[in-house]
Design an enzyme around this catalytic site. Sequence first.
Site, PDB file in Angstrom:
ATOM      1  N   SER A 196       0.915  -1.164   0.005  1.00  0.00           N
ATOM      2  CA  SER A 196      -0.059  -0.006  -0.077  1.00  0.00           C
ATOM      3  C   SER A 196       0.934   1.254  -0.074  1.00  0.00           C
ATOM      4  O   SER A 196       1.787   1.434  -0.761  1.00  0.00           O
ATOM      5  CB  SER A 196      -1.022  -0.083   1.235  1.00  0.00           C
ATOM      6  OG  SER A 196      -2.063   0.807   0.942  1.00  0.00           O
ATOM      7  N   HIS A 230      -7.574  -6.100   0.257  1.00  0.00           N
ATOM      8  CA  HIS A 230      -6.223  -5.151   0.080  1.00  0.00           C
ATOM      9  C   HIS A 230      -5.257  -5.433   1.156  1.00  0.00           C
ATOM     10  O   HIS A 230      -4.010  -5.741   1.022  1.00  0.00           O
ATOM     11  CB  HIS A 230      -6.450  -3.905   0.407  1.00  0.00           C
ATOM     12  CG  HIS A 230      -5.464  -2.702   0.367  1.00  0.00           C
ATOM     13  ND1 HIS A 230      -4.754  -2.532  -0.777  1.00  0.00           N
ATOM     14  CD2 HIS A 230      -5.110  -1.920   1.299  1.00  0.00           C
ATOM     15  CE1 HIS A 230      -3.853  -1.720  -0.463  1.00  0.00           C
ATOM     16  NE2 HIS A 230      -4.230  -1.191   0.939  1.00  0.00           N
TER      17      HIS A 230
END
Length: 253
Positions: free
Chosen positions: A84, A233
């Site tokens: 991320s 994610h």
Amino acid sequence: MIHAKQYGQNLPPLVVLHGLFGNADNWHSIAQKWSEYFTVYCLDLPNHGQSSALDPVTFPAMADAINEWLEQEQLDHVYLLGHSLGGKVAMQLTSDRPEKIRKLIVADIAPVEYQPSHTKIFEGLQEINRHKPVNRKQADEILSAFEKNAGIRQFLLKNLKRTDQGHVIHLGLEELQKGYKTILKKPVLENDIDTPTLFIKGENSSYILPAYQAQTLQHFPHASVKMIPETGHWLHAEKPTVFTSLVKRFLTA
């Protein structure tokens, strides 16, 4: 000052960068497994964990902070992995110092600009700091008005720290909130990056989409992509065994 946790020794160095609101401890279990094959360094990004504050928050400045740590530790040729926000910082560092990065792994992020999605989280964390709750349960109750997902709240509350006045969020919140628009932007990538690069996508995540392929290949013409089925994610937390072995295979190939 960058804070790091080390796992193993005298093996090829693997540097790991966490995402927004995370810290080095997020990688503890996985780092233990990797330490059979690598000396693993899990870093706290600036404004996170035990690392120093950084203002203004920019990708080149964050990459410079990591590079200073590499120089201080005399690590001049490392494997680099970022998830991320950490993935964006890792891309920036690889672009700025390609000679230092042997291979790059980017977990569930692309070199593109994203839409804001953390505004309510910032509000919730600021609310905790205003109220200084007496315990974790009370902090979770405050945060639940801003974030419904219990798993995400649990992750965010790993930053909770007890003080004499009550519990607070131990992050550079002011700096991160002020720099949030910059964090959403793409890293400042100057050239084609020839470093062997692997992007790992969570199947159900919207952070890497087919629409981003052209932009990604523009900067990483030799990149490969792997997808981990039935993950979002947080792919490394959802399927740690698959993620761990995928990384090991790419780095030792």
